[in-house]
Design a protein around this motif. Structure first.
Motif, PDB file in Angstrom:
ATOM      1  N   ALA A   1       0.830  -1.202   0.000  1.00 53.48           N
ATOM      2  CA  ALA A   1       0.000   0.000   0.000  1.00 53.48           C
ATOM      3  C   ALA A   1       0.868   1.257   0.000  1.00 53.48           C
ATOM      4  CB  ALA A   1      -0.928  -0.009   1.217  1.00 53.48           C
ATOM      5  N   LYS A   2       1.937   1.246   0.773  1.00 49.11           N
ATOM      6  CA  LYS A   2       2.828   2.403   0.839  1.00 49.11           C
ATOM      7  C   LYS A   2       3.572   2.606  -0.477  1.00 49.11           C
ATOM      8  CE  LYS A   2       3.489   2.246   5.849  1.00 49.11           C
ATOM      9  NZ  LYS A   2       4.430   2.083   6.968  1.00 49.11           N
TER      10      LYS A   2
ATOM     11  N   LYS B 262      -2.429   8.467  -3.831  1.00 47.26           N
ATOM     12  CA  LYS B 262      -3.620   8.109  -3.059  1.00 47.26           C
ATOM     13  C   LYS B 262      -3.236   7.823  -1.608  1.00 47.26           C
ATOM     14  CE  LYS B 262      -5.898   5.976  -7.065  1.00 47.26           C
ATOM     15  NZ  LYS B 262      -6.418   4.710  -7.653  1.00 47.26           N
ATOM     16  N   LYS B 263      -4.237   7.843  -0.734  1.00 49.96           N
ATOM     17  CA  LYS B 263      -3.980   7.593   0.680  1.00 49.96           C
ATOM     18  C   LYS B 263      -3.635   6.123   0.915  1.00 49.96           C
ATOM     19  CE  LYS B 263      -6.775  11.262   2.803  1.00 49.96           C
ATOM     20  NZ  LYS B 263      -7.856  11.553   3.770  1.00 49.96           N
ATOM     21  N   VAL B 264      -2.703   5.903   1.848  1.00 53.51           N
ATOM     22  CA  VAL B 264      -2.279   4.540   2.156  1.00 53.51           C
ATOM     23  C   VAL B 264      -3.452   3.701   2.649  1.00 53.51           C
ATOM     24  CG1 VAL B 264      -0.811   3.123   3.649  1.00 53.51           C
ATOM     25  CG2 VAL B 264       0.077   5.245   2.694  1.00 53.51           C
TER      26      VAL B 264
ATOM     27  N   ASN C 140      -7.044  -0.867   2.098  1.00 51.29           N
ATOM     28  CA  ASN C 140      -8.389  -1.444   2.079  1.00 51.29           C
ATOM     29  C   ASN C 140      -8.698  -2.088   0.730  1.00 51.29           C
ATOM     30  OD1 ASN C 140      -8.872  -0.632   4.694  1.00 51.29           O
ATOM     31  ND2 ASN C 140      -9.894   1.278   4.110  1.00 51.29           N
ATOM     32  N   ALA C 141      -8.248  -1.456  -0.339  1.00 56.19           N
ATOM     33  CA  ALA C 141      -8.479  -2.001  -1.680  1.00 56.19           C
ATOM     34  C   ALA C 141      -7.704  -3.296  -1.878  1.00 56.19           C
ATOM     35  CB  ALA C 141      -8.095  -0.974  -2.737  1.00 56.19           C
ATOM     36  N   ILE C 142      -6.504  -3.372  -1.334  1.00 57.85           N
ATOM     37  CA  ILE C 142      -5.685  -4.579  -1.464  1.00 57.85           C
ATOM     38  C   ILE C 142      -6.344  -5.757  -0.765  1.00 57.85           C
ATOM     39  CG2 ILE C 142      -3.510  -5.664  -0.770  1.00 57.85           C
ATOM     40  CD1 ILE C 142      -2.172  -2.926  -1.203  1.00 57.85           C
TER      41      ILE C 142
ATOM     42  N   ARG D 237     -11.431  -8.323   6.391  1.00 53.46           N
ATOM     43  CA  ARG D 237     -12.331  -7.770   5.398  1.00 53.46           C
ATOM     44  C   ARG D 237     -12.737  -8.842   4.410  1.00 53.46           C
ATOM     45  NH1 ARG D 237     -12.306  -2.269   5.299  1.00 53.46           N
ATOM     46  NH2 ARG D 237     -10.790  -1.292   6.653  1.00 53.46           N
ATOM     47  N   LYS D 238     -13.933  -8.690   3.842  1.00 54.78           N
ATOM     48  CA  LYS D 238     -14.399  -9.632   2.847  1.00 54.78           C
ATOM     49  C   LYS D 238     -13.885  -9.233   1.480  1.00 54.78           C
ATOM     50  CE  LYS D 238     -18.651 -10.852   5.295  1.00 54.78           C
ATOM     51  NZ  LYS D 238     -20.127 -10.893   5.213  1.00 54.78           N
TER      52      LYS D 238
END
Length: 206
Positions: A60-61, A69-71, A76-78, A190-191
């Motif tokens: 993410a970083k 984009k924000k980390v 969350n997307a990953i 997370r799902k």
């Protein structure tokens, strides 16, 4: 073996049937916890397995440094496999999915081996767990899940929401994120929204 002078003998452990008629069934003693030997065995044999949540933070970083984009949004997307949000980083997401799958497979192997070795067959080892002629791969997964249930005391743990403060928005040491007890599954809390592999394949021509 020495015996303790119990005034009242403890109840015998109940046994749980793990598996089914298709993959085979094993009757395993249920302790409601992992034994000390099992915990040591799992800890020693998972130390070299990549931590998926830490890997997700690092990725993410990396993506954030290139995209702006924000980390936390990328993280969350990953962990939800949001391929739309990560459309420009599908290759990195695919690599992360491969890492996650392999890490899960290795952890299941360790967890299942620990249960079989210390509760059923002392001579059992990793080579046996890896041998499909010895034990069905789906039964390995079922025993690993049994082990995780024992570790948690059969209490369903609540998902912990990772915040921007947790991630430090590119300053927090990722090794502090998602630290687990020994052998815990690689659940990011997370799902999944879908598979990057599937989406990338369907989006490719031919």
């Amino acid at each position: 073996m020495p015996k303790l002078p119990f005034k009242t003998l403890p109840k015998e452990f109940e046994k749980t049937i793990v598996g089914n008629a298709d993959i085979g069934e094993l009757e395993i003693p249920k302790y409601g916890d992992l034994s000390p030997n099992e915990r040591i065995f799992i800890k020693e044999n998972t130390v070299s397995i990549p931590d998926v949540r830490s890997s997700a933070v690092r990725l993410a970083k990396t993506i954030a440094s290139k995209s702006g984009k924000k980390v936390i949004e990328i993280y969350n997307a990953i962990v939800t496999n949001d391929v739309e949000f990560l459309a420009d980083s599908l290759e990195e997401l695919l690599e992360f999915q491969k890492l996650s799958e392999e890490s899960s497979r290795q952890r299941n192997l360790v967890m299942a081996t620990a249960i079989i070795k210390f509760r059923l067959q002392p001579e059992w080892d990793f080579e046996d767990t890896s041998d499909a002629n010895q034990i069905h791969p789906l039964l390995v997964d079922a025993i690993a899940q049994f082990a995780r249930n024992e570790e948690s005391g059969w209490v369903e743990s609540e998902s912990v929401e990772v915040t921007e403060e947790d991630l430090g928005n590119s300053t927090t040491d990722e090794s502090q994120i998602g630290q687990k007890s020994t052998g815990e599954s690689e659940d990011t809390g997370r799902k999944k929204k879908g598979s990057a592999k599937e989406d990338s394949e369907t989006s490719q021509p031919g």
